[in-house]
Design a protein around this motif. Sequence first.
Motif, PDB file in Angstrom:
ATOM      1  N   SER A 513       0.872  -1.178   0.000  1.00 32.86           N
ATOM      2  CA  SER A 513       0.000   0.000   0.000  1.00 32.86           C
ATOM      3  C   SER A 513       0.905   1.222   0.000  1.00 32.86           C
ATOM      4  O   SER A 513       2.134   1.107  -0.031  1.00 32.86           O
ATOM      5  CB  SER A 513      -0.917   0.006   1.232  1.00 32.86           C
ATOM      6  N   MET A 514       0.297   2.411   0.058  1.00 31.27           N
ATOM      7  CA  MET A 514       1.089   3.636   0.143  1.00 31.27           C
ATOM      8  C   MET A 514       1.365   4.040   1.596  1.00 31.27           C
ATOM      9  O   MET A 514       2.335   4.708   1.887  1.00 31.27           O
ATOM     10  CB  MET A 514       0.386   4.789  -0.575  1.00 31.27           C
ATOM     11  N   TYR A 515       0.484   3.624   2.517  1.00 34.37           N
ATOM     12  CA  TYR A 515       0.687   3.871   3.945  1.00 34.37           C
ATOM     13  C   TYR A 515      -0.231   2.929   4.702  1.00 34.37           C
ATOM     14  O   TYR A 515      -1.395   2.751   4.324  1.00 34.37           O
ATOM     15  CB  TYR A 515       0.362   5.326   4.317  1.00 34.37           C
ATOM     16  N   ASN A 516       0.300   2.316   5.784  1.00 33.40           N
ATOM     17  CA  ASN A 516      -0.495   1.322   6.513  1.00 33.40           C
ATOM     18  C   ASN A 516      -0.578   1.684   7.992  1.00 33.40           C
ATOM     19  O   ASN A 516       0.373   1.457   8.749  1.00 33.40           O
ATOM     20  CB  ASN A 516       0.125  -0.063   6.353  1.00 33.40           C
ATOM     21  N   PRO A 517      -1.704   2.225   8.444  1.00 32.64           N
ATOM     22  CA  PRO A 517      -1.825   2.590   9.860  1.00 32.64           C
ATOM     23  C   PRO A 517      -1.941   1.396  10.797  1.00 32.64           C
ATOM     24  O   PRO A 517      -1.838   1.553  12.016  1.00 32.64           O
ATOM     25  CB  PRO A 517      -3.109   3.426   9.889  1.00 32.64           C
ATOM     26  N   ASN A 518      -2.157   0.202  10.241  1.00 28.66           N
ATOM     27  CA  ASN A 518      -2.328  -1.003  11.068  1.00 28.66           C
ATOM     28  C   ASN A 518      -1.042  -1.786  11.271  1.00 28.66           C
ATOM     29  O   ASN A 518      -1.055  -2.834  11.916  1.00 28.66           O
ATOM     30  CB  ASN A 518      -3.339  -1.962  10.417  1.00 28.66           C
ATOM     31  N   CYS A 519       0.080  -1.315  10.746  1.00 30.11           N
ATOM     32  CA  CYS A 519       1.256  -2.177  10.611  1.00 30.11           C
ATOM     33  C   CYS A 519       1.809  -2.674  11.941  1.00 30.11           C
ATOM     34  O   CYS A 519       2.496  -3.702  11.973  1.00 30.11           O
ATOM     35  CB  CYS A 519       2.349  -1.464   9.823  1.00 30.11           C
ATOM     36  N   SER A 520       1.558  -1.991  13.057  1.00 26.41           N
ATOM     37  CA  SER A 520       2.062  -2.493  14.339  1.00 26.41           C
ATOM     38  C   SER A 520       0.928  -2.810  15.310  1.00 26.41           C
ATOM     39  O   SER A 520       1.123  -2.818  16.523  1.00 26.41           O
ATOM     40  CB  SER A 520       3.042  -1.501  14.972  1.00 26.41           C
ATOM     41  N   ILE A 521      -0.247  -3.120  14.761  1.00 21.88           N
ATOM     42  CA  ILE A 521      -1.391  -3.538  15.571  1.00 21.88           C
ATOM     43  C   ILE A 521      -1.597  -5.035  15.370  1.00 21.88           C
ATOM     44  O   ILE A 521      -1.961  -5.476  14.280  1.00 21.88           O
ATOM     45  CB  ILE A 521      -2.680  -2.786  15.159  1.00 21.88           C
ATOM     46  N   PRO A 522      -1.349  -5.871  16.385  1.00 19.36           N
ATOM     47  CA  PRO A 522      -1.540  -7.318  16.224  1.00 19.36           C
ATOM     48  C   PRO A 522      -3.021  -7.687  16.189  1.00 19.36           C
ATOM     49  O   PRO A 522      -3.879  -6.909  16.602  1.00 19.36           O
ATOM     50  CB  PRO A 522      -0.849  -7.899  17.461  1.00 19.36           C
ATOM     51  N   LYS A 523      -3.290  -8.888  15.724  1.00 23.10           N
ATOM     52  CA  LYS A 523      -4.669  -9.293  15.461  1.00 23.10           C
ATOM     53  C   LYS A 523      -5.550  -9.229  16.711  1.00 23.10           C
ATOM     54  O   LYS A 523      -6.701  -8.794  16.649  1.00 23.10           O
ATOM     55  CB  LYS A 523      -4.683 -10.715  14.896  1.00 23.10           C
ATOM     56  N   THR A 524      -5.010  -9.665  17.868  1.00 28.23           N
ATOM     57  CA  THR A 524      -5.828  -9.628  19.078  1.00 28.23           C
ATOM     58  C   THR A 524      -6.211  -8.200  19.443  1.00 28.23           C
ATOM     59  O   THR A 524      -7.309  -7.953  19.944  1.00 28.23           O
ATOM     60  CB  THR A 524      -5.079 -10.283  20.250  1.00 28.23           C
ATOM     61  N   LEU A 525      -5.318  -7.266  19.186  1.00 28.08           N
ATOM     62  CA  LEU A 525      -5.620  -5.866  19.477  1.00 28.08           C
ATOM     63  C   LEU A 525      -6.576  -5.286  18.443  1.00 28.08           C
ATOM     64  O   LEU A 525      -7.426  -4.454  18.770  1.00 28.08           O
ATOM     65  CB  LEU A 525      -4.329  -5.052  19.535  1.00 28.08           C
ATOM     66  N   VAL A 526      -6.454  -5.720  17.189  1.00 23.91           N
ATOM     67  CA  VAL A 526      -7.392  -5.274  16.152  1.00 23.91           C
ATOM     68  C   VAL A 526      -8.816  -5.622  16.562  1.00 23.91           C
ATOM     69  O   VAL A 526      -9.722  -4.776  16.545  1.00 23.91           O
ATOM     70  CB  VAL A 526      -7.059  -5.912  14.783  1.00 23.91           C
ATOM     71  N   ARG A 527      -9.028  -6.872  16.939  1.00 22.39           N
ATOM     72  CA  ARG A 527     -10.366  -7.297  17.339  1.00 22.39           C
ATOM     73  C   ARG A 527     -10.850  -6.485  18.546  1.00 22.39           C
ATOM     74  O   ARG A 527     -12.001  -6.036  18.587  1.00 22.39           O
ATOM     75  CB  ARG A 527     -10.374  -8.785  17.685  1.00 22.39           C
ATOM     76  N   PHE A 528      -9.970  -6.302  19.503  1.00 27.52           N
ATOM     77  CA  PHE A 528     -10.340  -5.557  20.704  1.00 27.52           C
ATOM     78  C   PHE A 528     -10.738  -4.118  20.358  1.00 27.52           C
ATOM     79  O   PHE A 528     -11.738  -3.599  20.863  1.00 27.52           O
ATOM     80  CB  PHE A 528      -9.163  -5.550  21.684  1.00 27.52           C
ATOM     81  N   LEU A 529      -9.966  -3.464  19.486  1.00 31.35           N
ATOM     82  CA  LEU A 529     -10.250  -2.068  19.141  1.00 31.35           C
ATOM     83  C   LEU A 529     -11.555  -1.931  18.362  1.00 31.35           C
ATOM     84  O   LEU A 529     -12.290  -0.952  18.533  1.00 31.35           O
ATOM     85  CB  LEU A 529      -9.085  -1.477  18.345  1.00 31.35           C
ATOM     86  N   VAL A 530     -11.845  -2.895  17.500  1.00 32.59           N
ATOM     87  CA  VAL A 530     -13.113  -2.853  16.757  1.00 32.59           C
ATOM     88  C   VAL A 530     -14.288  -2.984  17.731  1.00 32.59           C
ATOM     89  O   VAL A 530     -15.272  -2.238  17.649  1.00 32.59           O
ATOM     90  CB  VAL A 530     -13.147  -3.963  15.686  1.00 32.59           C
ATOM     91  N   LEU A 531     -14.178  -3.919  18.664  1.00 26.95           N
ATOM     92  CA  LEU A 531     -15.242  -4.069  19.658  1.00 26.95           C
ATOM     93  C   LEU A 531     -15.313  -2.848  20.577  1.00 26.95           C
ATOM     94  O   LEU A 531     -16.405  -2.428  20.975  1.00 26.95           O
ATOM     95  CB  LEU A 531     -15.003  -5.335  20.489  1.00 26.95           C
ATOM     96  N   TYR A 532     -14.164  -2.300  20.908  1.00 28.63           N
ATOM     97  CA  TYR A 532     -14.149  -1.103  21.757  1.00 28.63           C
ATOM     98  C   TYR A 532     -14.878   0.044  21.065  1.00 28.63           C
ATOM     99  O   TYR A 532     -15.689   0.746  21.670  1.00 28.63           O
ATOM    100  CB  TYR A 532     -12.712  -0.700  22.073  1.00 28.63           C
ATOM    101  N   ALA A 533     -14.585   0.235  19.778  1.00 25.42           N
ATOM    102  CA  ALA A 533     -15.257   1.295  19.024  1.00 25.42           C
ATOM    103  C   ALA A 533     -16.759   1.035  18.963  1.00 25.42           C
ATOM    104  O   ALA A 533     -17.572   1.964  19.100  1.00 25.42           O
ATOM    105  CB  ALA A 533     -14.670   1.384  17.614  1.00 25.42           C
ATOM    106  N   ALA A 534     -17.132  -0.235  18.778  1.00 27.92           N
ATOM    107  CA  ALA A 534     -18.555  -0.569  18.712  1.00 27.92           C
ATOM    108  C   ALA A 534     -19.267  -0.208  20.006  1.00 27.92           C
ATOM    109  O   ALA A 534     -20.382   0.336  19.989  1.00 27.92           O
ATOM    110  CB  ALA A 534     -18.731  -2.053  18.413  1.00 27.92           C
ATOM    111  N   ASN A 535     -18.623  -0.472  21.131  1.00 29.71           N
ATOM    112  CA  ASN A 535     -19.291  -0.310  22.423  1.00 29.71           C
ATOM    113  C   ASN A 535     -19.165   1.089  23.009  1.00 29.71           C
ATOM    114  O   ASN A 535     -19.975   1.475  23.862  1.00 29.71           O
ATOM    115  CB  ASN A 535     -18.731  -1.331  23.421  1.00 29.71           C
ATOM    116  N   HIS A 536     -18.171   1.862  22.573  1.00 24.84           N
ATOM    117  CA  HIS A 536     -17.938   3.165  23.186  1.00 24.84           C
ATOM    118  C   HIS A 536     -18.184   4.342  22.244  1.00 24.84           C
ATOM    119  O   HIS A 536     -18.562   5.418  22.686  1.00 24.84           O
ATOM    120  CB  HIS A 536     -16.507   3.244  23.730  1.00 24.84           C
TER     121      HIS A 536
END
Length: 673
Positions: A513-536
Amino acid sequence: MNAFGIVRVASATIRTSVGDPAANAREVVGVLERTEGCDVVLFPELCLTGYTCADLFYQPTLLNAAVDALAAVVEANTGQPRIVVVGLPLGVGPHLYNCAAVIDGSGVRGLVPKQHLPNYKEFYERRWFHPARGEEPAEIDLLGRPTPFGIDLLFPVEGAGDAGRDVILGVEICEDLWLPIPPSASQALAGATILLNLSASNETIGKSAYRTDLVVGQSGRCMAAYAYSGSGPSESTTDLVFGGHCLIAEDGRMLAESRRVGDGQPIERGSYWIEADVDVDRLTFERRSAATFEWPVGPVRPFRRIGVGLGLSERPDLKRFVPAAPFVPANGPELNRRCAEIFEIQVAGLAKRVERLPAGTTLHMGVSGGLDSTLALLVAVKTLDLLGMDRKLLHGLTMPGFGTTNRTRTNAVDLMEHLGVSSETIDISGLAFQSFRELGHSPFGIDARHMNLSAFRAALLELPEENRKDLTFENVQARLRTFLLMSRGFVVGTGDLSEMALGWSTYNADHMSMYNPNCSIPKTLVRFLVLYAANHEFPAGPTRDTLTSIAETTISPELLPTSKRGEILQATEDSLGPYELHDFFLYHAIRWGCPPEKILYLSRFADFSKPYPPALVEKTLRTFITRFFAQQYKRSCVPDGPKVGTVSLSPRGDWRMPSDADASAWLRWAEQD
């Protein structure tokens, strides 16, 4: 200590009989009898007499009784594979010193006098004691044997083989810690990895918080373990109350903290202690990784090294918390702040790149309805909002193929609509089918040269589940998606750290890609952040429902054909093993340099989301090591992106590794089974 350099430390406070060393020795011995499993046991300052004896310190009767009490402690510890540190007053020539005695199974190995004596407000130590300056006798006679004496003593562990080679004790006393440059700083620079502080710190309003900050902060600055033992409320209360505060910290993190006077709990006036396992191998790795450690200053003076005996032992328990999801913020008062911080780092990184693009540039992103693209989409939306730009400048492209399910396609389209970005759907099946024909490739052995697309789709549905391996079939679809995205313009990447570690991407496809904001976010944290955004951030409504559905969807690249019912058959974790385990391995291997054997040991104490059979853990670890080495060539040319946590695999930043390195040494443990 065990074979992995883990040392069990106890910090104790005793019921003090002020002026009665024999009674205090009995309390010390009583604690030792109940802490037999500990390698190092630390007691408070002047614990054998009591800190508050005042002018009684001048009395030979008290001083002689203190030495007798020391002898009683030495006798109780004789032959034990344990190190005990107690405080007592000692007369040396014309001076009286406030000392720490370091004892192992063979006797007193050394005496460390206090350097900095408080003589202000409620403290009058210089009335009785002489500050140690380094001019003291190097050795004194104690209990019938010559004993090293001085502020230049370190105590390396002997008798524990390679496991103990970096276990070196340094000792300071109370006020020493409160100085701008504590003695423990020089001790750490000279190699000490476990720092011990015998203290008598009285309680006043708010003092405990500052004391805690000092201990935790010093452990972090020194990249060491720091144990602190404070006198308790059974000291004299003529003018002061002592809280019995005991602390054990490691590299800037609290491992264990005792109760104390003023913490809101019933006051405990008897002896008590805390225990924690400190990881010396981890500390050594951290020091070796920090190029600034020991530079530009060094130890203020050469240190003498006095060996202390400590043996190896295996314990069924571990007295330290091993998080099963080390990348995920823990529940607690700081949870919201930590999650906001993660998002803000991602947003700040992407915002800088976006503002350098020509005005009005559209950002393009592949939105699959999976976790990674969802997080990247949320970050991109936050970025446009921060820059005051129209969300329609973010163009989400969902590109269903032969493995796409209705659930993921619907979630992708719905989420883009909810967030107000522009969107488009391009079915890549026809392009992929044509590519197979041009390449002369027969997917899964199906000759597509004389078929149309409908017939080809029908043939895929009839494939037996065991015959669904075709890397070309997957790679063509993945590269077509990237081709379509990059043909449009600036592409925001979506791949995460776990996929980067495992090489779970198609080279020059979702890899790029041209820029990847996820490059140092591991999968367990990705799932957690998506759920966090959903709930908060979307507490109710269709956006929350869609985010929750995405978080609960089976992780899959959706590049292999679905079942006849349109369900996902290509589950990533069925191929690789649980991401929860991979992220655990990644953290301990890269952040702390743990060998595979130690990672397996630590995994026994992690509270994973479900129990994993040991065979599965070992198999997944072999997969992790094998793929981590084999897939470095992909990491050597990844796009720019921000480091968010302590682990990054950027070839420009934290991780430089030959693409052709051999994993044999890391896999040797598996060959021994």
